[in-house]
Design a protein around this motif. Structure first.
Motif, short mmCIF file in Angstrom:
data_model
loop_
_atom_site.label_atom_id
_atom_site.label_comp_id
_atom_site.label_asym_id
_atom_site.label_seq_id
_atom_site.Cartn_x
_atom_site.Cartn_y
_atom_site.Cartn_z
N VAL A 1 -1.53 39.56 19.40
CA VAL A 1 -0.74 40.17 20.36
C VAL A 1 -1.80 40.58 21.63
O VAL A 1 -1.41 40.43 22.84
CB VAL A 1 -0.07 41.40 20.04
N VAL A 2 -2.73 41.26 21.29
CA VAL A 2 -4.01 41.50 22.37
C VAL A 2 -4.22 40.29 23.11
O VAL A 2 -4.41 40.48 24.42
CB VAL A 2 -5.07 42.17 21.73
N VAL B 1 -1.25 42.80 9.54
CA VAL B 1 -1.07 43.64 10.75
C VAL B 1 -2.17 43.31 11.58
O VAL B 1 -2.14 43.45 12.80
CB VAL B 1 -0.89 44.88 10.34
N ALA B 2 -3.57 43.38 10.94
CA ALA B 2 -4.60 43.23 11.65
C ALA B 2 -4.61 41.95 12.46
O ALA B 2 -4.93 41.81 13.60
CB ALA B 2 -5.87 43.17 10.89
N THR B 3 -4.19 40.91 11.94
CA THR B 3 -4.17 39.50 12.44
C THR B 3 -3.13 39.40 13.55
O THR B 3 -3.44 38.85 14.93
CB THR B 3 -3.88 38.37 11.25
N LEU B 4 -1.94 40.04 13.50
CA LEU B 4 -0.97 40.13 14.44
C LEU B 4 -1.45 40.96 15.45
O LEU B 4 -1.08 40.56 16.73
CB LEU B 4 0.38 40.67 13.81
N THR B 5 -2.14 41.91 15.52
CA THR B 5 -2.51 42.70 16.48
C THR B 5 -3.64 42.26 17.19
O THR B 5 -3.51 42.19 18.52
CB THR B 5 -3.24 44.32 16.14
N ILE B 6 -4.37 41.31 16.87
CA ILE B 6 -5.23 40.55 17.45
C ILE B 6 -4.67 39.41 18.38
O ILE B 6 -4.96 39.34 19.33
CB ILE B 6 -6.29 39.72 16.62
N THR C 1 -1.88 44.79 5.33
CA THR C 1 -2.96 45.18 6.18
C THR C 1 -3.82 43.94 7.11
O THR C 1 -3.91 44.09 8.27
CB THR C 1 -4.14 46.11 5.59
#
Length: 301
Positions: A25-26, A18-23, A15
């Motif tokens: 990427v954004v 995924v949260a770090t990767l999402t940030i 989790t």
């Protein structure tokens, strides 16, 4: 039981990843979008020229200088005041002190106040009350110089806005200094203030610079407080004194995206101005980080 703990650990790690990767990427998508939109507008002339033709041509040099001056004046006013308040709260005030509790309550309350409220406060207090009083004293009310929006009142308003961030970060940094160091200094005959100056502050300098970095990041991007206290719609020249109005990069983007007669035609300017604002904020933050690292190196030596 072990399998359950392993599954729980894997879920937490997954989790977080995924949260770090999402940030990331954004952030990359946003940065790439801004760079792509600014590619045809950003140039040396855009950075060094004044706006012209109703701000649809020329550059943003007055806005760059105005933003840098605002951040510098805000830091000069806000960081020392926040650091002194944090020193009082952590080193002198008792935990049961009514004054200390009142200050902490005020700091926590100020941290949640919308930035537009700070702008209205700056207009009423700095511009009308303090500025009007200064005009009455220095010119008998005949000349309107200080009782109007300018870069000084805008900087002081922004300093108030960022004050809670500085106080909390510096106080937390001071609390990390071991009590043994204070006790050792006092045991060697140093006074309370000498201990703070020679032991506590040098060991909490990282936190002070962290507070300054957070304040700079917040102050460089805020627009609402300076709407009422100093930012100008259009100025072809630089501010000569602290009683002059100034242009601001964030306010320039707001104006170009909402007040322009042809918003689509100015999209390149909006993207380029946003890119410059991001670059300026990153540069100021990097400068503070480098200075903090050098001071940390001196402490280690």
């Amino acid at each position: 039981m072990k399998l359950k703990r392993r599954l729980m650990g894997s879920w937490v790690v997954g989790t977080s990843a995924v949260a770090t990767l999402t940030i990331i990427v954004v952030m990359l998508v946003m940065t790439a979008s801004i760079v792509w939109g600014a590619r045809d507008t950003i140039s040396w002339e855009f950075l060094t020229a004044a706006p012209r033709e109703g701000m649809t041509e020329g550059g943003i040099f007055p806005a760059i200088v105005g933003t840098v001056l605002l951040v510098l004046l805000m830091s000069i006013a806000g960081v020392p005041a926040g650091a002194i308040t944090a020193i009082y709260l952590s080193e002198y005030a008792s935990q049961k002190s009514v004054i200390a509790r009142s200050i902490r309550f005020a700091v926590n309350t100020l941290a949640g106040v919308p930035s537009i409220v700070f702008g209205l406060f700056g207009l009423g207090f700095f511009v009308q009350f303090v500025g009007g009083g200064m005009d009455d004293i220095f010119s008998g009310g005949g000349e309107l110089r200080w009782a109007q929006p300018n870069i000084l009142w805008a900087s002081l308003t922004m300093a108030l806005l960022t004050l809670p961030v500085v106080i909390v970060s510096v106080e937390e940094a001071i609390k990390t200094v071991p009590q043994d160091l204070r006790a050792g200094s006092l045991a060697l005959g140093a006074t309370k203030w000498q201990t703070i100056w020679k032991v506590v502050l040098p060991n909490s300098m990282n936190g002070i610079f962290t507070g300054a970095i957070l304040a700079v990041s917040r102050g460089a991007g805020e627009v609402a407080p300076i709407l009422f206290t100093g930012a100008a719609y259009f100025l072809p020249h630089l501010p000569n004194t602290i009683s002059d109005q100034f242009m601001h990069l964030g306010y320039h983007v707001y104006i170009m995206s909402t007040q322009s007669t042809n918003v689509d035609a100015t999209k390149g300017i909006q993207y380029a101005t946003t890119l410059v604002l991001l670059g300026l904020t990153v540069t100021l933050n990097l400068s503070a980080i480098i200075l903090r690292s050098r001071m940390r190196g001196r402490q280690i030596q």
